[in-house]
Enzyme design. Structure first.
Site, PDB file in Angstrom:
ATOM      1  N   SER A  47      10.624  -5.800   4.592  1.00  0.00           N
ATOM      2  CA  SER A  47      10.455  -6.660   6.079  1.00  0.00           C
ATOM      3  C   SER A  47      10.819  -6.760   6.823  1.00  0.00           C
ATOM      4  O   SER A  47      10.958  -5.973   8.386  1.00  0.00           O
ATOM      5  CB  SER A  47       9.350  -7.671   5.750  1.00  0.00           C
TER       6      SER A  47
ATOM      7  N   ARG B 261      11.736  -3.357   9.880  1.00  0.00           N
ATOM      8  CA  ARG B 261      11.601  -4.303  11.093  1.00  0.00           C
ATOM      9  C   ARG B 261      13.252  -3.698  12.552  1.00  0.00           C
ATOM     10  O   ARG B 261      12.609  -2.955  13.370  1.00  0.00           O
ATOM     11  CB  ARG B 261      11.175  -5.466  11.477  1.00  0.00           C
TER      12      ARG B 261
ATOM     13  N   GLY C  15       3.191   0.749   3.491  1.00  0.00           N
ATOM     14  CA  GLY C  15       2.401   0.073   4.383  1.00  0.00           C
ATOM     15  C   GLY C  15       3.019  -0.198   5.738  1.00  0.00           C
ATOM     16  O   GLY C  15       2.229   0.164   6.965  1.00  0.00           O
TER      17      GLY C  15
ATOM     18  N   ARG D 180      -5.454   2.689   2.629  1.00  0.00           N
ATOM     19  CA  ARG D 180      -5.276   1.369   2.854  1.00  0.00           C
ATOM     20  C   ARG D 180      -5.661   1.686   4.330  1.00  0.00           C
ATOM     21  O   ARG D 180      -5.716   2.934   4.567  1.00  0.00           O
ATOM     22  CB  ARG D 180      -3.763   0.851   2.779  1.00  0.00           C
TER      23      ARG D 180
ATOM     24  N   SER E  12      -2.824 -10.437   9.999  1.00  0.00           N
ATOM     25  CA  SER E  12      -1.989  -9.165   9.248  1.00  0.00           C
ATOM     26  C   SER E  12      -0.412  -9.031  10.387  1.00  0.00           C
ATOM     27  O   SER E  12      -0.772  -8.744  11.218  1.00  0.00           O
ATOM     28  CB  SER E  12      -2.051  -7.874   9.381  1.00  0.00           C
TER      29      SER E  12
ATOM     30  N   ASP F  43       1.957 -12.586   0.060  1.00  0.00           N
ATOM     31  CA  ASP F  43       2.115 -11.342  -1.435  1.00  0.00           C
ATOM     32  C   ASP F  43       2.797 -12.112  -2.690  1.00  0.00           C
ATOM     33  O   ASP F  43       3.079 -11.616  -4.081  1.00  0.00           O
ATOM     34  CB  ASP F  43       3.559 -10.910  -0.822  1.00  0.00           C
TER      35      ASP F  43
ATOM     36  N   LYS G 109      -4.208  -4.269  -0.698  1.00  0.00           N
ATOM     37  CA  LYS G 109      -3.087  -4.114  -0.524  1.00  0.00           C
ATOM     38  C   LYS G 109      -2.828  -2.637  -1.325  1.00  0.00           C
ATOM     39  O   LYS G 109      -3.048  -2.489  -1.163  1.00  0.00           O
ATOM     40  CB  LYS G 109      -2.300  -5.664  -1.515  1.00  0.00           C
TER      41      LYS G 109
HETATM   42  C1  S3P Z   1       4.203  -6.878   5.592  1.00  0.00           C
HETATM   43  C2  S3P Z   1       2.936  -7.845   5.515  1.00  0.00           C
HETATM   44  C3  S3P Z   1       2.131  -7.884   5.220  1.00  0.00           C
HETATM   45  C4  S3P Z   1       2.341  -8.032   4.010  1.00  0.00           C
HETATM   46  C5  S3P Z   1       3.668  -7.012   3.539  1.00  0.00           C
HETATM   47  C6  S3P Z   1       4.215  -6.680   4.001  1.00  0.00           C
HETATM   48  C7  S3P Z   1       4.608  -6.892   6.275  1.00  0.00           C
HETATM   49  O1  S3P Z   1       0.935  -7.074   5.040  1.00  0.00           O
HETATM   50  O2  S3P Z   1       1.720  -8.188   2.799  1.00  0.00           O
HETATM   51  O3  S3P Z   1       4.086  -6.882   1.753  1.00  0.00           O
HETATM   52  O4  S3P Z   1       6.520  -5.745   6.849  1.00  0.00           O
HETATM   53  O5  S3P Z   1       4.607  -7.343   8.214  1.00  0.00           O
HETATM   54  P1  S3P Z   1      -0.013  -7.349   5.687  1.00  0.00           P
HETATM   55  O6  S3P Z   1       0.807  -7.164   7.171  1.00  0.00           O
HETATM   56  O7  S3P Z   1      -1.219  -6.739   6.232  1.00  0.00           O
HETATM   57  O8  S3P Z   1      -1.034  -9.132   5.848  1.00  0.00           O
END
Ligand code: S3P
Length: 688
Positions: free
Chosen positions: A12, A16, A87, A115, A160, A316, A343
């Site tokens: 994550s 970013r 995602g 998704r 989210s 998660d 997910k």
């Molecule tokens: C994430 C946010 C979460 C998480 C994903 C990573 C992120 O998803 O489940 O594994 O890096 O922003 P959501 O924001 O859709 O809940």
């Protein structure tokens, strides 16, 4: 003393940091950023968008340097941006692309293409971007066309972080005020990074939910230097395995992100009866980093209730809660977790289905799960459904000595945690039966490096000059390679020794030849082979136990090694280990597929060959024969020819000369002559 481990970088934060660095003005250095497959997809997409992404010389294997040319500087990619399983990559990039006057098509694998994307596409369209779905409404692939955007206040119906971050990136990228409200606070990595890079972010509770604003986006983002913290979610999967498998013992995860918007799992663990301690050691780009210590209880776990408000901070980790619940004494209920349905798989369904398969009474509800814990033996085969977290959760469940659960398609763990199965195997085996708390514990020594960098896509260090020496058995590879390496001060990689180490461990495990055909990736991972470098020389271990040369040369190993080396799962497993050996000034690597598969871009490639009878004589002399008879030489030559044929005809990485390899016939040349020729080639390559 607890068992100490470290885990690979948080995907994550890494994704970013990659995206924001590509939007910044100047050069950012992200240490350890290139970890799992998701991060790699995002880095590749950024390069396609015109950001300069490179590997800094002399750094660690996952380090990346990114040169950003400022807000609005990206260019339209030539092809489709393939985000694989990510995602986060797809949604965050869509937001950042929307702030550019360009068009880009984003696509993903099967799981990602299922998704929902409308949650970001709609608000981005309200800001002025155009989003066009190319196959199915609301799904990838989609084309995002950006430009000058309007400010937006967005009320998200789901908590989210991906939605929130996508919009923050669009607002900051386009230089317009942006505000996002969410029902419960989701992870705040984007906010912290934005602050660290010079953007003022305002946030707080509002109307029973959470509000984040960037009211005055800056005209530029400052580049950053950041060592990406270890992934809390990866740590949680090992902690779960530990809690289930090592009652009474303690585990400590070091260098891990302990941002409170991510660590909700620890609260649930302690309600289940597990003692937990968190020590924050430092801040990196606003992110808290430290240690997590967990003591596995000796008694059965307690069941818990997990509700809507705490879901975002452990979204998660809910699969891990579910497998822990399967071993608790009573009924666990999870509610308010409908997001799990969208997910990488429909996690409520895949969890319920897999739990039932192994003998647990579990039911999905529209927004949650009910799991009745049991102390009975659990066993059976489960599938990940292409979802890394499902694979890891059931891998962790299998650490319980009362469980025999096989994840049939566990490779998907690589999405976020390269090396997961090896780390798990090491933990379960106690490093070959020794005390896990000693210096050999994973993470305490150089072996952790190996775990973190062993991904299927591990690439050699571009600054390391690779000399690939291939050839048939007894063609003179070993002596020549060793001498070349010594002369040049390079590392010497004997890839044959790796296959022999695998074979030796199989022999030590009492595995007969008949079982070799059934080897699965998981089985091979369980051998936990490690390649350590000691002053340019390799040392091989399996489950922490050193495998000496004499063991690798044992008759029983000789009998199975070529079959072991023909196995595609073994070859896949050993490939990243070989590639990441290319460190320092140079590497001399010898084997049968070095110039073709392992290092197809090697600066120098050599293929050695020699007459079979000459090779046979060498082999017999090596084994201590004084003056081998004609008959002995003939028999040995026949064996070598048989081996050549097997090596050349196997499906996985057959022995063949790379088209650009220099052929050296060693029938009549002495080893020193060969060494001289190869060193000449290296000098030539170096000067060019
Ligand atoms: C994430 C946010 C979460 C998480 C994903 C990573 C992120 O998803 O489940 O594994 O890096 O922003 P959501 O924001 O859709 O809940």
């Amino acid at each position: 003393m607890p068992w100490r481990i470290a885990v690979p970088a948080d995907k994550s934060i890494a994704q970013r940091a990659l995206i924001l660095s590509a939007m910044a003005s100047g050069e950012s250095l992200l240490r350890g950023a290139l970890g799992g497959l998701d991060t790699r997809s995002t880095a590749a997409a950024l390069a396609a968008l015109g950001a300069e992404v490179s590997r800094p010389g002399g750094g660690g294997p996952g380090d990346l340097r990114i040169f950003g040319r400022g807000l609005g500087s990206w260019s339209a990619p030539d092809g489709v941006l393939e985000l694989g399983n990510s995602g986060t990559g797809a949604r965050l990039l869509a937001g950042a692309i929307a702030a550019h006057p360009i068009s880009a098509v984003l696509a993903g694998d099967r799981s990602l293409s299922r998704r929902p994307m409308a949650r970001i596409a709609r608000p981005l369209a309200r800001m002025g971007a155009a989003v066009e779905y190319l196959e199915m409404p609301g799904r990838l692939p989609m084309r995002v066309t950006g430009g000058s955007l309007a400010p937006l206040v967005h009320e998200s119906s789901v908590a989210s972080a991906q939605v929130k971050s996508s919009l923050l990136l669009a607002g900051v990228g386009a230089g317009v005020p942006i505000e996002v409200r969410e029902p419960t606070r989701s992870r705040d990595h984007t906010e912290r990074l934005l602050e660290a890079m010079g953007a003022a972010v305002a946030e707080g509770e509002a109307d029973g939910g959470w509000r984040v604003r960037v009211p005055r986006p800056p005209s530029r983002l400052e580049p950053i230097e950041l060592e990406i913290p270890g992934d809390f979610s990866s740590a949680a999967s090992l902690v779960t395995a530990w809690v289930l498998g090592r009652p009474g013992d303690a585990i400590e995860v070091r260098g891990v992100g302990v941002n409170p918007t991510r660590t909700g799992f620890l609260g649930v663990l302690s309600r289940m009866g597990v003692s937990v301690e968190v020590a924050e050691r430092e801040r990196r780009a606003g992110e808290a980093v430290g240690e997590v210590r967990v003591w596995a209880p000796s008694e059965r776990l307690r069941p818990v209730e997990v509700g809507r408000d705490e879901v975002p901070a452990l979204i998660d980790e809910l699969p891990l809660v579910a497998v822990l619940a399967a071993r608790a004494e009573g009924v666990t209920t999870i509610t308010g977790a409908g997001e799990l349905r969208v997910k990488e798989s429909d996690r409520l369904e895949t969890l319920a289905r897999n739990l039932q398969r192994v003998g647990v009474a579990a039911e999905e509800t529209p927004d949650g799960l009910v799991v009745e814990g049991t102390g009975r033996r659990l066993w059976g085969e489960v599938r990940s459904f292409g979802d890394h977290r499902i694979a890891m959760a059931f891998g962790a469940l299998n650490a319980d000595p009362g469980c025999s659960v096989e994840v049939l398609d566990g490779e998907v763990a690589e999405v976020s945690y390269p090396g997961f199965w090896r780390a798990l195997a090491r933990m379960r085996s106690g490093e070959g039966g020794g005390s896990p708390s000693q210096a050999t514990a994973p993470g305490a020594g150089p072996e952790f490096d190996a775990a973190a960098e062993d991904t299927p896509e591990a690439r050699p260090d571009p600054d390391c000059l690779v000399v690939a020496i291939d050839g048939a058995a007894a063609s003179g590879k070993s002596t020549t390679s060793r001498e070349v390496a010594e002369l040049l001060g390079y590392r010497h990689l004997d890839s044959g020794a790796l296959y022999r180490a695998v074979a030796a461990q199989l022999v030590a495990d009492g595995m007969g030849e008949g079982a070799l055909g059934e080897m699965t990736a998981e089985w091979v991972n369980g051998l936990a082979i490690q390649l350590l470098w000691k002053g340019g020389r390799m040392e091989l271990r399996s489950r922490g136990r050193r495998i000496a040369e004499s063991e690798r040369r044992d008759e029983r190993v000789n009998a199975i090694v070529s079959q072991v080396a023909a196995s595609p799962v073994v070859r896949d497993y050993l490939l990243p280990m070989q590639r990441t050996s290319a460190k320092g000034p140079g590497l001399v690597a010898e084997g049968r597929d070095i110039g073709t598969v392992v290092f197809p871009d090697a600066a120098v490639k050599v293929f050695l060959q020699a007459d079979a009878r000459v090779r046979a004589t060498r082999r017999l002399l090596q084994r201590g024969a004084r003056r081998p008879s004609e008959a002995e030489v003939g028999a040995e030559a026949a064996k070598l020819l048989l081996r050549d044929r097997r090596d050349a005809s196997r499906a996985a990485a057959p022995l063949r000369r790379a088209t650009d390899a220099v052929l050296i016939d060693t029938t009549a040349t002495s080893p020193s002559e060969q060494v001289r020729m190869i060193v000449e080639l290296v000098r030539g390559a170096r000067s060019s």
